[in-house]
Scaffold this motif. Structure first.
Motif, PDB file in Angstrom:
ATOM      1  N   SER A  82       0.823  -1.209   0.000  1.00 48.58           N
ATOM      2  CA  SER A  82       0.000   0.000   0.000  1.00 48.58           C
ATOM      3  C   SER A  82       0.860   1.264   0.000  1.00 48.58           C
ATOM      4  O   SER A  82       0.498   2.274  -0.624  1.00 48.58           O
ATOM      5  N   VAL A  83       2.000   1.235   0.678  1.00 51.21           N
ATOM      6  CA  VAL A  83       2.923   2.370   0.673  1.00 51.21           C
ATOM      7  C   VAL A  83       3.528   2.537  -0.723  1.00 51.21           C
ATOM      8  O   VAL A  83       3.628   3.649  -1.250  1.00 51.21           O
ATOM      9  N   ALA A  84       3.929   1.424  -1.340  1.00 50.17           N
ATOM     10  CA  ALA A  84       4.508   1.478  -2.688  1.00 50.17           C
ATOM     11  C   ALA A  84       3.521   2.080  -3.682  1.00 50.17           C
ATOM     12  O   ALA A  84       3.880   2.947  -4.498  1.00 50.17           O
ATOM     13  N   LEU A  85       2.258   1.657  -3.619  1.00 49.88           N
ATOM     14  CA  LEU A  85       1.252   2.181  -4.541  1.00 49.88           C
ATOM     15  C   LEU A  85       0.935   3.642  -4.248  1.00 49.88           C
ATOM     16  O   LEU A  85       0.645   4.419  -5.162  1.00 49.88           O
ATOM     17  N   GLY A  86       1.001   4.046  -2.979  1.00 53.25           N
ATOM     18  CA  GLY A  86       0.825   5.457  -2.643  1.00 53.25           C
ATOM     19  C   GLY A  86       1.933   6.311  -3.243  1.00 53.25           C
ATOM     20  O   GLY A  86       1.690   7.403  -3.768  1.00 53.25           O
ATOM     21  N   ILE A 103       0.870   8.082   2.985  1.00 59.16           N
ATOM     22  CA  ILE A 103       1.897   8.576   2.058  1.00 59.16           C
ATOM     23  C   ILE A 103       1.463   9.886   1.413  1.00 59.16           C
ATOM     24  O   ILE A 103       2.194  10.890   1.406  1.00 59.16           O
ATOM     25  N   ALA A 104       0.246   9.913   0.861  1.00 61.36           N
ATOM     26  CA  ALA A 104      -0.238  11.118   0.179  1.00 61.36           C
ATOM     27  C   ALA A 104      -0.407  12.278   1.155  1.00 61.36           C
ATOM     28  O   ALA A 104      -0.073  13.427   0.847  1.00 61.36           O
ATOM     29  N   GLY A 105      -0.937  11.980   2.358  1.00 60.41           N
ATOM     30  CA  GLY A 105      -1.127  13.036   3.344  1.00 60.41           C
ATOM     31  C   GLY A 105       0.177  13.659   3.801  1.00 60.41           C
ATOM     32  O   GLY A 105       0.311  14.883   3.886  1.00 60.41           O
ATOM     33  N   TRP A 106       1.190  12.817   4.078  1.00 58.65           N
ATOM     34  CA  TRP A 106       2.472  13.347   4.527  1.00 58.65           C
ATOM     35  C   TRP A 106       3.202  14.050   3.396  1.00 58.65           C
ATOM     36  O   TRP A 106       3.894  15.049   3.621  1.00 58.65           O
ATOM     37  N   TRP A 107       3.065  13.567   2.153  1.00 55.50           N
ATOM     38  CA  TRP A 107       3.648  14.256   0.994  1.00 55.50           C
ATOM     39  C   TRP A 107       3.153  15.699   0.941  1.00 55.50           C
ATOM     40  O   TRP A 107       3.925  16.625   0.682  1.00 55.50           O
ATOM     41  N   GLY A 108       1.833  15.867   1.139  1.00 55.86           N
ATOM     42  CA  GLY A 108       1.256  17.204   1.054  1.00 55.86           C
ATOM     43  C   GLY A 108       1.832  18.172   2.063  1.00 55.86           C
ATOM     44  O   GLY A 108       1.917  19.376   1.818  1.00 55.86           O
ATOM     45  N   ILE A 109       2.246  17.650   3.215  1.00 57.49           N
ATOM     46  CA  ILE A 109       2.874  18.488   4.239  1.00 57.49           C
ATOM     47  C   ILE A 109       4.358  18.668   3.953  1.00 57.49           C
ATOM     48  O   ILE A 109       4.886  19.784   3.971  1.00 57.49           O
ATOM     49  N   TRP A 110       5.038  17.556   3.654  1.00 59.96           N
ATOM     50  CA  TRP A 110       6.485  17.590   3.526  1.00 59.96           C
ATOM     51  C   TRP A 110       6.954  18.405   2.325  1.00 59.96           C
ATOM     52  O   TRP A 110       7.950  19.124   2.411  1.00 59.96           O
ATOM     53  N   SER A 150      -0.718  16.354  -4.142  1.00 59.19           N
ATOM     54  CA  SER A 150      -1.136  15.171  -3.387  1.00 59.19           C
ATOM     55  C   SER A 150      -2.621  15.210  -3.031  1.00 59.19           C
ATOM     56  O   SER A 150      -3.197  14.189  -2.644  1.00 59.19           O
ATOM     57  N   GLY A 151      -3.254  16.375  -3.181  1.00 60.95           N
ATOM     58  CA  GLY A 151      -4.698  16.457  -2.960  1.00 60.95           C
ATOM     59  C   GLY A 151      -5.452  15.578  -3.944  1.00 60.95           C
ATOM     60  O   GLY A 151      -6.424  14.900  -3.574  1.00 60.95           O
ATOM     61  N   ILE A 152      -5.013  15.592  -5.214  1.00 55.29           N
ATOM     62  CA  ILE A 152      -5.643  14.722  -6.215  1.00 55.29           C
ATOM     63  C   ILE A 152      -5.430  13.264  -5.841  1.00 55.29           C
ATOM     64  O   ILE A 152      -6.339  12.427  -5.966  1.00 55.29           O
ATOM     65  N   ALA A 153      -4.220  12.950  -5.368  1.00 54.12           N
ATOM     66  CA  ALA A 153      -3.929  11.575  -4.957  1.00 54.12           C
ATOM     67  C   ALA A 153      -4.877  11.140  -3.837  1.00 54.12           C
ATOM     68  O   ALA A 153      -5.420  10.026  -3.861  1.00 54.12           O
ATOM     69  N   GLY A 165      -9.587   4.117   0.853  1.00 51.46           N
ATOM     70  CA  GLY A 165      -8.782   4.790   1.867  1.00 51.46           C
ATOM     71  C   GLY A 165      -7.759   3.887   2.524  1.00 51.46           C
ATOM     72  O   GLY A 165      -7.479   4.031   3.717  1.00 51.46           O
ATOM     73  N   VAL A 166      -7.155   2.978   1.741  1.00 53.29           N
ATOM     74  CA  VAL A 166      -6.205   2.027   2.321  1.00 53.29           C
ATOM     75  C   VAL A 166      -5.073   2.782   3.020  1.00 53.29           C
ATOM     76  O   VAL A 166      -4.528   3.752   2.493  1.00 53.29           O
ATOM     77  N   GLY A 167      -4.730   2.351   4.241  1.00 55.16           N
ATOM     78  CA  GLY A 167      -3.893   3.119   5.154  1.00 55.16           C
ATOM     79  C   GLY A 167      -2.571   3.603   4.597  1.00 55.16           C
ATOM     80  O   GLY A 167      -2.233   4.783   4.691  1.00 55.16           O
ATOM     81  N   GLY A 168      -1.790   2.705   4.003  1.00 51.49           N
ATOM     82  CA  GLY A 168      -0.471   3.087   3.507  1.00 51.49           C
ATOM     83  C   GLY A 168      -0.526   4.148   2.433  1.00 51.49           C
ATOM     84  O   GLY A 168       0.261   5.096   2.431  1.00 51.49           O
ATOM     85  N   MET A 169      -1.466   4.019   1.511  1.00 59.90           N
ATOM     86  CA  MET A 169      -1.609   5.004   0.430  1.00 59.90           C
ATOM     87  C   MET A 169      -2.005   6.367   0.984  1.00 59.90           C
ATOM     88  O   MET A 169      -1.455   7.404   0.598  1.00 59.90           O
TER      89      MET A 169
END
Length: 307
Positions: A76-80, A274-281, A254-257, A267-271
């Motif tokens: 799920s992280v990889a796909l995110g 990843i997208a949420g933290w990308w938007g901040i980082w 990352s909002g689109i993601a 809403g799979v957790g890893g994806m």
């Protein structure tokens, strides 16, 4: 960490509809910033634009796939990571490019064209790289990638608002000039508030697992910046153009993601993390990189700047 593959951050149908409307409003706010003049560089200076688009839609997804193979995160992280890499750049990159002393006109043109191209490029890229990853024997039952379904949704939440926003700007330029700034602020605040509110119920999950995500997002984001700069360097672009392409490649929408994750992947957790933290980082890293690049002038080495 494998538990992230099993965690689902679900919205009910009313919340999901509101999320899509918020994203549409954000894209409308982006579109009323665009004019025909923003696209003229496509013909006036095609080399830098083409390289910027290649960095965004070809090089970054490819580098991301390589990073996934080397780092071997949970599915799920990889796909995110792959999904974020397939999205267009965020319009924050325009402001950061100016701060960095980059080519602001190139940055605006890249954002405009990439945002329009993403209507097709994002689902096509994710279908390609996501299915390639899943075909390697990875098992994640709740994930099924359909190009046509994703294209339909992106047309509705990105394509239609972009078209309406550009038409509004064209036919009502005086009114657009008055509402441009308020719409930009309101749309971003509404979307940001909704995302924060939607994730509030899952805050403990984020706190528990965010430390697993921080390093992989840091590496991924650095790879995006490095890929954009290296491609510009390879083709001998000017320093301002390289700065613009670097930031355009590293700042992802990352909002689109997140919208796609909740529409298609439950809403799979890893994806989602990843997208949420990308938007901040990428805001934090983008501001820091823009400041650093602003110190780099033509003919002055990095060592001289540091000293």
């Amino acid at each position: 960490m494998e538990i992230l593959d099993e965690i689902q951050l679900n919205f009910n149908q009313d919340s999901l509809l509101l999320l899509n409307i918020c994203m549409g409003l954000v894209m409308f706010g982006v579109a009323i910033e665009l004019t025909v003049a923003d696209f003229k560089n496509l013909w006036q200076k095609p080399k830098s634009l083409i390289i910027g688009l290649v960095a965004q839609f070809l090089i970054l997804p490819l580098l991301t796939y390589v990073l996934v193979l080397l780092s071997n995160p949970i599915p799920s992280v990889a796909l995110g990571m792959i999904l974020v890499a397939c999205c267009s750049g965020g319009n924050l990159s325009n402001m950061l490019s100016v701060m960095a002393g980059g080519n602001g006109a190139l940055s605006v043109s890249l954002t405009a064209i990439a945002t329009l191209a993403a209507v097709v490029a994002t689902p096509a890229n994710f279908a390609l790289w996501g299915n390639l990853y899943l075909s390697s024997g990875v098992s994640l039952p709740q994930i099924s990638i359909s190009f046509s379904d994703m294209l339909e949704t992106i047309l509705l939440i990105v394509g239609v608002p972009l078209l309406l926003g550009m038409l509004f700007n064209h036919y009502f330029p005086k009114l657009t000039a008055k509402i441009r700034r308020p719409i930009r602020i309101i749309s971003i605040v509404i979307f940001g508030a909704f995302i924060i509110g939607a994730f509030a119920a899952n805050f403990n999950i984020f706190l528990e697992y965010i430390h697993f995500i921080v390093m992989i997002v840091l590496l991924h984001n650095a790879l995006a910046y490095g890929g954009g700069y290296s491609l510009g360097q390879l083709f001998g672009l000017s320093l301002p153009d390289k700065k613009a392409i670097t930031l355009e490649t590293g700042i992802q929408n990352s909002g689109i993601a997140l919208v796609l994750i909740f529409n298609f992947f439950d809403g799979v957790g890893g994806m989602a993390i990843i997208a949420g933290w990308w938007g901040i980082w990428d805001i934090i890293s983008g501001l820091a990189l823009a400041w650093g690049l602003s110190k780099v002038k033509k003919g002055i080495s990095t060592e001289q700047v540091v000293s």
